[in-house]
Design a protein around this motif. Structure first.
Motif, mmCIF file in Angstrom:
data_model
loop_
_atom_site.group_PDB
_atom_site.id
_atom_site.type_symbol
_atom_site.label_atom_id
_atom_site.label_comp_id
_atom_site.label_asym_id
_atom_site.label_seq_id
_atom_site.Cartn_x
_atom_site.Cartn_y
_atom_site.Cartn_z
ATOM 1 N N MET A 16 2.576 -5.906 -8.734
ATOM 2 C CA MET A 16 1.358 -5.483 -7.997
ATOM 3 C C MET A 16 1.154 -4.315 -7.018
ATOM 4 O O MET A 16 0.309 -3.531 -6.852
ATOM 5 C CB MET A 16 1.063 -6.702 -6.911
ATOM 6 N N GLU A 17 2.538 -3.758 -6.199
ATOM 7 C CA GLU A 17 2.521 -2.500 -5.402
ATOM 8 C C GLU A 17 2.415 -1.191 -6.492
ATOM 9 O O GLU A 17 1.813 -0.561 -6.022
ATOM 10 C CB GLU A 17 3.770 -2.466 -4.869
ATOM 11 N N GLY A 18 3.165 -1.368 -7.643
ATOM 12 C CA GLY A 18 2.984 -0.292 -8.573
ATOM 13 C C GLY A 18 1.552 -0.011 -9.176
ATOM 14 O O GLY A 18 0.883 1.016 -9.121
ATOM 15 N N THR A 19 0.718 -1.208 -9.017
ATOM 16 C CA THR A 19 -0.628 -1.072 -9.601
ATOM 17 C C THR A 19 -1.389 -0.307 -8.587
ATOM 18 O O THR A 19 -2.237 0.241 -8.988
ATOM 19 C CB THR A 19 -1.071 -2.462 -10.302
ATOM 20 N N VAL A 26 3.058 -5.996 -16.944
ATOM 21 C CA VAL A 26 1.986 -5.200 -16.121
ATOM 22 C C VAL A 26 1.038 -6.340 -15.544
ATOM 23 O O VAL A 26 0.617 -7.063 -15.912
ATOM 24 C CB VAL A 26 1.254 -4.488 -17.283
ATOM 25 N N ASN A 27 0.635 -5.802 -14.025
ATOM 26 C CA ASN A 27 -0.022 -6.595 -13.426
ATOM 27 C C ASN A 27 -1.593 -6.542 -14.007
ATOM 28 O O ASN A 27 -1.985 -5.360 -14.428
ATOM 29 C CB ASN A 27 -0.342 -6.067 -11.833
ATOM 30 N N GLU A 28 -2.297 -7.581 -14.139
ATOM 31 C CA GLU A 28 -3.375 -7.427 -14.700
ATOM 32 C C GLU A 28 -4.581 -6.642 -14.364
ATOM 33 O O GLU A 28 -5.234 -6.123 -15.042
ATOM 34 C CB GLU A 28 -4.136 -9.151 -14.655
ATOM 35 N N SER A 29 -4.518 -6.656 -13.116
ATOM 36 C CA SER A 29 -5.582 -5.537 -12.465
ATOM 37 C C SER A 29 -5.562 -4.283 -12.755
ATOM 38 O O SER A 29 -6.567 -3.440 -12.715
ATOM 39 C CB SER A 29 -5.514 -5.809 -10.850
ATOM 40 N N LEU A 30 -4.318 -3.869 -13.388
ATOM 41 C CA LEU A 30 -4.288 -2.659 -14.078
ATOM 42 C C LEU A 30 -5.272 -2.402 -15.102
ATOM 43 O O LEU A 30 -5.507 -1.290 -15.323
ATOM 44 C CB LEU A 30 -2.858 -2.310 -14.463
ATOM 45 N N SER A 81 8.783 1.641 -8.596
ATOM 46 C CA SER A 81 8.065 0.495 -8.415
ATOM 47 C C SER A 81 8.362 -0.840 -9.001
ATOM 48 O O SER A 81 7.707 -1.659 -9.410
ATOM 49 C CB SER A 81 6.690 0.387 -8.248
ATOM 50 N N THR A 82 9.673 -0.832 -9.264
ATOM 51 C CA THR A 82 10.195 -2.168 -10.014
ATOM 52 C C THR A 82 10.424 -3.211 -8.858
ATOM 53 O O THR A 82 10.232 -2.975 -7.758
ATOM 54 C CB THR A 82 11.576 -1.782 -10.962
ATOM 55 N N ASN A 83 10.715 -4.303 -9.284
ATOM 56 C CA ASN A 83 10.781 -5.390 -8.330
ATOM 57 C C ASN A 83 12.567 -5.870 -8.054
ATOM 58 O O ASN A 83 13.017 -6.357 -7.340
ATOM 59 C CB ASN A 83 10.675 -6.835 -9.050
ATOM 60 N N ASP A 84 13.086 -4.535 -8.498
ATOM 61 C CA ASP A 84 14.679 -4.468 -8.138
ATOM 62 C C ASP A 84 15.030 -3.101 -7.212
ATOM 63 O O ASP A 84 14.973 -2.243 -7.474
ATOM 64 C CB ASP A 84 15.445 -4.147 -9.425
ATOM 65 N N TYR A 138 9.195 8.555 -4.715
ATOM 66 C CA TYR A 138 8.771 7.400 -3.753
ATOM 67 C C TYR A 138 9.211 6.009 -4.296
ATOM 68 O O TYR A 138 8.867 5.824 -5.621
ATOM 69 C CB TYR A 138 7.310 7.612 -3.446
ATOM 70 N N SER A 139 9.658 5.318 -3.246
ATOM 71 C CA SER A 139 10.232 3.965 -3.481
ATOM 72 C C SER A 139 9.166 3.043 -2.997
ATOM 73 O O SER A 139 8.881 3.160 -1.709
ATOM 74 C CB SER A 139 11.409 3.749 -3.076
ATOM 75 N N ILE A 140 8.683 2.135 -3.407
ATOM 76 C CA ILE A 140 7.752 1.020 -2.872
ATOM 77 C C ILE A 140 8.589 0.321 -1.910
ATOM 78 O O ILE A 140 7.829 -0.293 -0.959
ATOM 79 C CB ILE A 140 6.832 0.200 -4.008
#
Length: 224
Positions: free
Chosen positions: A19-22, A42-46, A81-84, A103-105
């Motif tokens: 979500m944040e990466g998108t 991949v987030n669907e909104s991409l 922008s990974t979840n880790d 840049y780190s989310i």
């Protein structure tokens, strides 16, 4: 220090497309840059921005370590922008080793730059609100508080003058060598009542014609 980066034609690497990466990808897609995305999911909104003449390359792959950056050349910015969070930190460190802005989310303080909350006026004027990464939430709250007031102050006349200044700057270099004189000429356009009246009537072509005629006269006077 707030700067407005020119990303046109640059290679941007986004590692992770949740979500944040998108959100970042959607923002980047407006800047005419080449976006390379590496993500297992991949987030669907991409998909809303895919296929809209945006230069986006999507590589579906599980990201296990920061050495994935070694596979790419000429990268201008890396977005971790990974979840880790630990992996994001390692990606930032690797990017720095390679001399790449990063840049780190999930850790703005560790990043090379901060995102601002933007008041966008006709895709021409951007007013940025920044808390230097201390509170993105407050920057958005402040933006919402002042956005209407800013848009009441800055209007179509200003955006039209920007378009005309861009046109004039492109042409004035061919006529006037002296930088100080070029600046004076550009100021004179803003102070020219006839030009401002033409802009108010949305007669942009007439304004451009007047600018070229004035520059032609300038060159004629110089050659005498």
């Amino acid at each position: 220090m707030i700067v407005d980066l020119n990303l046109k034609g640059r290679n941007i690497l986004v590692v992770g497309a949740g979500m944040e990466g998108t959100k970042r990808i959607k923002s980047l897609s407006k800047h005419d840059c080449k976006i390379i995305i590496i993500s297992e999911t991949v987030n669907e909104s991409l998909y809303e921005i895919e296929g809209k003449n945006n230069p986006i390359i999507l590589i579906r792959r599980k990201i296990e370590d920061p050495n994935i950056l070694n596979e790419f050349n000429d990268i201008f910015i890396v977005f971790a922008s990974t979840n880790d969070p630990f992996l994001n930190k390692k990606i930032i460190e690797k990017a720095r080793e390679k001399g790449i802005l990063s840049y780190s989310i999930d850790d703005a303080a560790a990043s090379d730059f901060f995102f601002t909350s933007i008041i966008n006026i006709d895709e021409i004027i951007q007013v940025a609100i920044s808390t230097s990464g201390k509170s993105p939430l407050m920057s958005k709250i402040i933006r919402d508080r002042i956005e209407n007031a800013i848009k009441n102050i800055i209007g179509k006349k200003d955006t039209d003058n920007i378009k005309i200044q861009e046109f004039a700057r492109e042409h004035v270099r061919n006529y006037i060598e002296n930088q100080h004189e070029r600046r004076e000429f550009l100021y004179s356009i803003v102070d020219d009542q006839e030009i401002q009246e033409l802009l108010a009537k949305n007669n942009i072509d007439k304004v451009k014609e007047r600018i070229i005629n004035t520059l032609d006269k300038w060159e004629d006077n110089k050659s005498r």
